[in-house]
Design a protein around this motif. Structure first.
Motif: not given
Length: 206
Positions: A115-122, A193-196, A198-203
């Motif tokens: 799901a997170m991979a999908g979010h990032a790519m989108s 966006i990349l920082d965001g 990264e933060a979302a992935h860590a959380a």
């Protein structure tokens, strides 16, 4: 397909026809239908060629570095092929699927959930496509600036009794300054966006 891509690059997608492509190839138009079903099928193949030009993530590469390189590469590719911007999510071919699979693999190897991979790519693809569309529409000069267009706006503003003070301020203090290039906005936004992500992935995964 490369010849068709070249025709679209030169005159836009609307200038491309099966007859014109056949003339460029020195064959009869009907012979093209042994290779593609119709013009839509041809366009799908052309989009696949464009996708093949975008840098693929390297095995073991840091995900953030890989996504930055992919985004910058995609922007450069779409600048060469602006007709393809609105078509990049059309029927995927082999190169498109290979590209998407490698991108997902990079993110999954980095610990992203599906799901997170999908979010990032989108998010990244929406940003790149949107920026490329905006960049293609702007009257940029050779240095990537919009000085001439901005100066026209300022001249109109002065004639309209400073009706747009905020626009004038940002133009004079930022856009008209030496060294300004619209492309720099891409790097700023991409970093945010990349920082965001990264933060979302860590959380999410932490």
């Amino acid at each position: 397909m490369q010849v068709a891509v070249g025709l679209a690059d030169a005159g836009g997608l609307e200038s491309l026809s099966m007859r014109k492509l056949a003339q460029e190839l020195g064959v009869e138009a009907m012979s093209l239908y042994y290779h593609v079903k119709n013009k839509d099928d041809l366009i799908d193949g052309m989009v696949d060629v464009v996708f093949s030009e975008i840098v693929l993530p390297s095995p073991g590469e840091d995900w953030k570095t890989a996504m930055r390189e992919r985004a910058e590469s995609a922007r450069a590719v779409l600048a060469r092929h602006p007709w393809a911007i609105a078509l990049m999510r059309s029927t995927p071919g082999a190169a498109t699927l290979r590209h998407l699979d490698a991108t997902i693999g990079c993110l999954r190897t980095a610990g992203f959930s599906p799901a997170m991979a999908g979010h990032a790519m989108s998010l990244l693809d929406s940003y790149v496509d949107g920026f490329a569309l905006q960049e293609a529409a702007l009257p940029l000069d050779e240095a990537g600036g919009i000085t001439e267009a901005t100066e026209d706006v300022l001249a109109q503003q002065q004639m309209m009794s400073h009706a747009f003070p905020n626009l004038a301020e940002i133009a004079a203090a930022y856009i008209l300054q030496p060294g300004y290039a619209f492309g720099n906005e891409f790097r700023f936004g991409l970093q945010v966006i990349l920082d965001g992500i990264e933060a979302a992935h860590a959380a999410k995964e932490g």
